[in-house]
Scaffold this active site. Structure first.
Site, PDB file in Angstrom:
ATOM      1  CB  SER A 246     -51.209  39.509  18.531  1.00 16.57           C
ATOM      2  OG  SER A 246     -51.782  38.363  19.110  1.00 16.57           O
ATOM      3  CG  ASP A 343     -59.058  40.922  20.228  1.00 21.05           C
ATOM      4  OD1 ASP A 343     -59.081  39.681  20.227  1.00 21.05           O
ATOM      5  OD2 ASP A 343     -58.029  41.579  20.026  1.00 21.05           O
ATOM      6  CG  HIS A 376     -56.479  39.385  17.808  1.00 20.48           C
ATOM      7  ND1 HIS A 376     -56.121  39.895  19.032  1.00 20.48           N
ATOM      8  CD2 HIS A 376     -55.392  38.702  17.360  1.00 20.48           C
ATOM      9  CE1 HIS A 376     -54.893  39.525  19.321  1.00 20.48           C
ATOM     10  NE2 HIS A 376     -54.421  38.810  18.313  1.00 20.48           N
TER      11      HIS A 376
END
Length: 434
Positions: A246, A343, A376
């Site tokens: 991330s 995601d 994610h």
């Protein structure tokens, strides 16, 4: 009990729908992420919980009225969706085999320890405990300036080796504003340490107290520290890779692509801040280009008010410079880019475009692995998908390290080995391996 069964069944159905079709709108992206994150990566555990919940409520009178029957129907459909999620996760190994990574596969040995432990898949919290054969040094200070204290945790093999081991820096995510070295990258660092790597889980200053590029500068301070202190932990000062997820993926890419840039090394401009490879997970690579997001990432309140603390419209160039895609270069190190197709926080198109552009520019291997059905932050939990990805990353990095070691040995033996003009090297995904 009928309404309880109805609630359980509808919840199971909604979780399954969200797992297969996550929401990307501004209002629903975050709750969709959290629900999908848990439902996808802990799908086997969720399926058992759903079966127990539906079975018990049905057995104790849940089918006494129509809401119970409706809930049972919804729950069965939801459980089927959760089962499909498990099947998609188990296909991850096929995705990785097709990605063309230069995996470290030695036919002379079975590499029995290369498989991620099943016990961690059954009980995910076990990833918080160092694996057998792994030693952890916690809260090692790597930067001190005034009141600033930045620390890291070291994951290394418990047994000392005759040679210095390859090193890897792990950068946690959290939107540049939250996160800690104790929370992320643990499945990967433990697995790498089992296979002879020394991992450094690094903290850095966070916004809003920190202003970009403070985060990047801190990480470059670590690399300078690593060059001087790596040998104290059994690591090779000349071989360091970087990974992160991330915001950590964004920072890992920036670290790899900005080696030696003086503006990100104030006061230590001459330090060698290069890395041998980068493995960014579900990272942010472009803060400016519209189309991949509902609005450019740089235009969000998070980036303007808390991270860069600049106006996107008035100083767009600052957001360009903070984007990894603006720093692509032919001499970039090898990249292994990992992203989930589902995601809901960072669109998968972001990673696809970055990988494509990097392949057009870099002379090194650029491997892109898309986790079908992955959300994610999928690798925070030691799920089946995480296990397969962690194994692939270990083989990829170990393969690069072996090439490096052979190159160093070959250079040392150069006086005894004639060179071969025009020798052709193998290639991976359009980039040379060596």
């Amino acid at each position: 009990m009928s309404f309880a069964l109805f609630a359980i069944g509808v919840t199971a159905l909604l979780l399954a729908v969200n797992a297969h079709a996550p929401r990307h709108s501004a209002a629903l992206a975050v709750p969709s992420f959290f629900a999908g994150w848990l439902a996808i990566e802990l799908a086997p555990h969720l399926l058992v919980a759903e079966a127990v919940g539906i079975g018990l409520t049905a057995a104790y009178g849940g089918l006494g009225a129509w809401p119970g029957w409706a809930g049972l129907g919804a729950g069965l459909v939801g459980m089927a969706g959760t089962a499909a999620t498990i099947v998609a996760s188990r296909r991850t190994v096929v995705t990785l085999r097709e990605c063309g990574a230069p995996m470290e596969i030695d036919p002379s040995e079975t590499r029995k320890t290369s498989r991620y432990p099943i016990s961690h898949l059954v009980l995910p919290p076990l990833c918080l405990i160092p694996r057998r054969g792994v030693r952890v040094h916690r809260n090692v200070e790597y930067r001190r300036e005034g009141r600033l204290r930045l620390k890291l945790d070291v994951y290394r093999p418990a047994s000392s080796g005759e040679r210095l081991r390859p090193g890897v820096m792990q950068i946690h995510g959290g939107g540049w504003v939250i996160g800690d070295k104790r929370e992320q990258g643990l499945p990967l660092l433990n697995h790498l340490a089992v296979h002879g790597w020394v991992g450094f889980n690094v903290n850095y200053r966070l916004s809003p107290k920190a202003t970009w590029p403070d985060h990047l500068i801190d990480l470059k301070h670590f690399i300078a520290w690593y060059r001087e202190h790596a040998a104290e932990y059994g690591a090779d000062p000349d071989f360091l890779c970087v990974t992160g997820g991330s915001a950590g993926g964004h920072l890992a890419a920036m670290v790899a692509l900005t080696a030696g840039q003086a503006e990100y090394q104030p006061g230590f401009e001459d330090a060698d801040t290069s890395v041998r490879a980068a493995v960014p997970f579900y990272g942010v690579y472009d803060l400016v280009t519209p189309g991949l997001w509902p609005a450019p990432m740089g235009a969000t309140a998070l980036m303007q008010r808390m991270v860069l603390k600049k106006s996107f419209t008035e100083d767009t160039e600052a957001f360009v410079k903070a984007s990894p895609i603006a720093h692509l270069r032919p001499d970039a190190p090898p990249f292994f880019i990992v992203h989930g197709s589902h995601d809901s926080l960072v669109p998968v198109a972001e990673a696809r475009r970055f990988a494509e552009r990097l392949r057009e520019t870099s002379r090194s291997p650029v491997v892109y692995a898309e986790m079908r059905g992955g959300q994610h932050a999928f690798d925070v939990f030691p799920s089946y998908r995480t296990a397969r990805v962690v194994e692939a990353v270990e083989r990829f990095l170990t393969g690069l390290h072996r090439q490096h070691a052979e190159g160093v040995q070959g250079h040392a033996e150069g006086a005894r080995r004639p060179s071969v003009p025009g020798e052709i090297t193998d290639s991976v995904d359009g980039g040379p391996v060596g």
